[in-house]
Design an enzyme around this catalytic site. Structure first.
Site, PDB file in Angstrom:
ATOM      1  N   ARG A  87       0.796  -1.219   0.000  1.00  0.00           N
ATOM      2  CA  ARG A  87       0.000   0.000   0.000  1.00  0.00           C
ATOM      3  C   ARG A  87       0.833   1.275   0.000  1.00  0.00           C
ATOM      4  O   ARG A  87       0.581   2.184  -0.770  1.00  0.00           O
ATOM      5  CB  ARG A  87      -0.886   0.091   1.250  1.00  0.00           C
ATOM      6  CG  ARG A  87      -2.277  -0.388   1.072  1.00  0.00           C
ATOM      7  CD  ARG A  87      -2.759  -0.898   2.403  1.00  0.00           C
ATOM      8  NE  ARG A  87      -1.859  -1.962   2.807  1.00  0.00           N
ATOM      9  CZ  ARG A  87      -1.995  -3.218   2.429  1.00  0.00           C
ATOM     10  NH1 ARG A  87      -2.989  -3.567   1.669  1.00  0.00           N
ATOM     11  NH2 ARG A  87      -1.135  -4.152   2.787  1.00  0.00           N
ATOM     12  N   THR A  88       1.807   1.341   0.890  1.00  0.00           N
ATOM     13  CA  THR A  88       2.485   2.629   1.048  1.00  0.00           C
ATOM     14  C   THR A  88       3.209   2.991  -0.240  1.00  0.00           C
ATOM     15  O   THR A  88       3.043   4.087  -0.778  1.00  0.00           O
ATOM     16  CB  THR A  88       3.437   2.584   2.255  1.00  0.00           C
ATOM     17  OG1 THR A  88       2.691   2.175   3.390  1.00  0.00           O
ATOM     18  CG2 THR A  88       4.046   3.948   2.532  1.00  0.00           C
TER      19      THR A  88
ATOM     20  N   LYS B 262      25.425  -3.607  -1.719  1.00  0.00           N
ATOM     21  CA  LYS B 262      26.895  -3.527  -1.883  1.00  0.00           C
ATOM     22  C   LYS B 262      27.531  -2.777  -0.717  1.00  0.00           C
ATOM     23  O   LYS B 262      28.732  -2.541  -0.700  1.00  0.00           O
ATOM     24  CB  LYS B 262      27.237  -2.781  -3.180  1.00  0.00           C
ATOM     25  CG  LYS B 262      26.699  -3.418  -4.425  1.00  0.00           C
ATOM     26  CD  LYS B 262      27.134  -2.560  -5.627  1.00  0.00           C
ATOM     27  CE  LYS B 262      26.501  -3.040  -6.905  1.00  0.00           C
ATOM     28  NZ  LYS B 262      26.659  -2.026  -7.973  1.00  0.00           N
TER      29      LYS B 262
ATOM     30  N   ARG C 240      11.322   4.099   3.000  1.00  0.00           N
ATOM     31  CA  ARG C 240      10.993   3.149   4.083  1.00  0.00           C
ATOM     32  C   ARG C 240      12.258   2.370   4.398  1.00  0.00           C
ATOM     33  O   ARG C 240      12.973   1.922   3.502  1.00  0.00           O
ATOM     34  CB  ARG C 240       9.903   2.191   3.634  1.00  0.00           C
ATOM     35  CG  ARG C 240       9.757   1.025   4.583  1.00  0.00           C
ATOM     36  CD  ARG C 240       8.526   0.213   4.315  1.00  0.00           C
ATOM     37  NE  ARG C 240       7.324   0.936   4.692  1.00  0.00           N
ATOM     38  CZ  ARG C 240       6.116   0.384   4.730  1.00  0.00           C
ATOM     39  NH1 ARG C 240       5.953  -0.869   4.412  1.00  0.00           N
ATOM     40  NH2 ARG C 240       5.068   1.103   5.085  1.00  0.00           N
TER      41      ARG C 240
ATOM     42  N   HIS D 195       5.416   6.279  11.306  1.00  0.00           N
ATOM     43  CA  HIS D 195       4.873   6.095   9.955  1.00  0.00           C
ATOM     44  C   HIS D 195       3.916   7.258   9.691  1.00  0.00           C
ATOM     45  O   HIS D 195       2.702   7.100   9.672  1.00  0.00           O
ATOM     46  CB  HIS D 195       4.146   4.752   9.894  1.00  0.00           C
ATOM     47  CG  HIS D 195       3.824   4.273   8.516  1.00  0.00           C
ATOM     48  ND1 HIS D 195       3.851   5.086   7.402  1.00  0.00           N
ATOM     49  CD2 HIS D 195       3.450   3.040   8.064  1.00  0.00           C
ATOM     50  CE1 HIS D 195       3.522   4.377   6.335  1.00  0.00           C
ATOM     51  NE2 HIS D 195       3.277   3.129   6.719  1.00  0.00           N
TER      52      HIS D 195
HETATM   53  C1  NCD Z   1       1.893  -0.772   8.193  1.00  0.00           C
HETATM   54  C2  NCD Z   1       3.401  -0.604   8.313  1.00  0.00           C
HETATM   55  O1  NCD Z   1       4.116  -0.814   7.332  1.00  0.00           O
HETATM   56  O2  NCD Z   1       3.814  -0.229   9.393  1.00  0.00           O
HETATM   57  N1  NCD Z   1       1.463  -0.975   6.888  1.00  0.00           N
HETATM   58  C3  NCD Z   1       1.213   0.102   6.085  1.00  0.00           C
HETATM   59  O3  NCD Z   1       2.072   0.897   5.808  1.00  0.00           O
HETATM   60  N2  NCD Z   1      -0.037   0.285   5.667  1.00  0.00           N
HETATM   61  C4  NCD Z   1       1.327  -1.757   9.137  1.00  0.00           C
HETATM   62  C5  NCD Z   1       1.903  -3.139   9.153  1.00  0.00           C
HETATM   63  O4  NCD Z   1       2.813  -3.492   8.398  1.00  0.00           O
HETATM   64  O5  NCD Z   1       1.397  -3.908   9.968  1.00  0.00           O
END
Ligand code: NCD
Length: 307
Positions: free
Chosen positions: A51-52, A80, A101, A129
């Site tokens: 999703r993100t 590397k 991320r 997040h």
């Molecule tokens: C979350 C995350 O990555 O922290 N997912 C997301 O970004 N929608 C929640 C999760 O992974 O449980």
């Protein structure tokens, strides 16, 4: 240069403006189809995501921009041994904005120190997040009609769940918000949040293991997955993974207008039979994630142009 590393990097006023822009986008997405024409978003994902990453990319594409990036550390020069600082210096030459991320807490903050483009934290380890929080705020505001006067239940992995940490930090800024923390003892919210956020600001909260008892009191239930990848041993994960399963029967204890949110991915913690309950809004929440990221990318690019 404005970066979004923590949910508190936006003032309440900026946040309100952002939510307003997102609501304008929801009402008329076509109006924004050229808003980022000629701009590039880099998605630097050192950890898995569906999703993100894809909602960031969809957001940029919806506004006429383009996207580039990688979706695992293995397919980048991190494999590397390249540092985040070096990678971001290079990416700053290729893109106008980036979303990162990383499994290590603080990595996007380090990137921001070396970047000459805005850096958005798309999740750093078990820490924060912020764009999931923006998604959650837009969902709550649109579907509940308010961000104040709420009793919010956080349920599941409150120790490692970064979406919980970020949303908690954001919600304490609104008046008359109370929390019920529902988790096994081992997965309670971290001490620093309890002391530095809840106790320091005298925010009312309870802690319990019992979801059934908490349910009738809640305006919102924020379910979370037990974060397998952050456990040090598999035995503990197996013991704790099915601590809570929200099903149709448990939903009968909840208010008629309680909303169930979940950042997704779901594993077992919400039974699929709950999906058709009108109070289950987690798939709508995923859709709001695109709109709020459109608003955020647009805002950061505009601000960067005036730098
Ligand atoms: C979350 C995350 O990555 O922290 N997912 C997301 O970004 N929608 C929640 C999760 O992974 O449980």
């Amino acid at each position: 240069m404005k970066h979004i590393i923590s949910p508190l990097d936006l003032s309440l006023e900026e946040l309100n403006d952002l939510l307003e822009t997102a609501e304008e986008i929801v009402a008329n997405p076509k109006r924004f189809s050229d808003a980022c024409k000629g701009k590039k978003l880099a998605t630097l994902f050192y950890e898995p995501s569906t999703r993100t990453r894809l909602s960031f990319e969809a957001a940029m594409l919806n506004m006429g921009g383009s996207v580039l990036g990688f979706s695992s550390a293995d397919s980048s020069s991190a494999a590397k041994g390249e540092s985040v600082a070096d990678t971001i210096r290079v990416i700053s030459c290729y893109a106008d904005i980036c979303a990162m991320r990383h499994p290590k807490e603080g990595a996007p903050y380090v990137a921001a120190q070396y970047a000459s483009i805005p850096v958005i934290n798309a999740g750093d380890g078990g820490h924060n997040h912020p764009t999931q929080t923006l998604t959650d705020l837009l969902t709550i505001k649109n579907l509940k009609g308010r961000l104040d006067n709420l009793t919010i239940g956080f349920c599941g992995d409150l120790k490692f769940g970064r979406t919980v940490h970020s949303l908690l930090n954001a919600m304490v800024r609104y008046p008359n918000v109370r929390f019920i923390m529902i988790s096994p003892y081992e997965l309670r919210i971290p001490e620093y949040l309890r002391e530095e956020v809840l106790d320091a600001q005298n925010i009312p909260y309870e802690e319990t293991r019992n979801l059934e008892e908490a349910l009738p009191k809640l305006d919102l239930l924020y379910m979370t997955r037990v974060q397998k990848e952050r456990f040090f041993n598999e035995e503990d994960y197996i013991r704790l993974k099915d601590s809570y399963i929200l099903d149709k029967k448990k939903m009968t204890y909840a208010k008629k207008d309680m909303l169930v949110l979940h950042p997704l991915p779901r594993v077992n913690e919400i039974s699929v039979e709950v999906d058709n309950d009108p109070r289950a809004v987690y798939f709508k929440q995923a859709q709001y994630g695109v709109y709020i990221r459109m608003a955020l990318i647009k805002k950061l690019l505009e601000e960067n142009e005036t730098c």
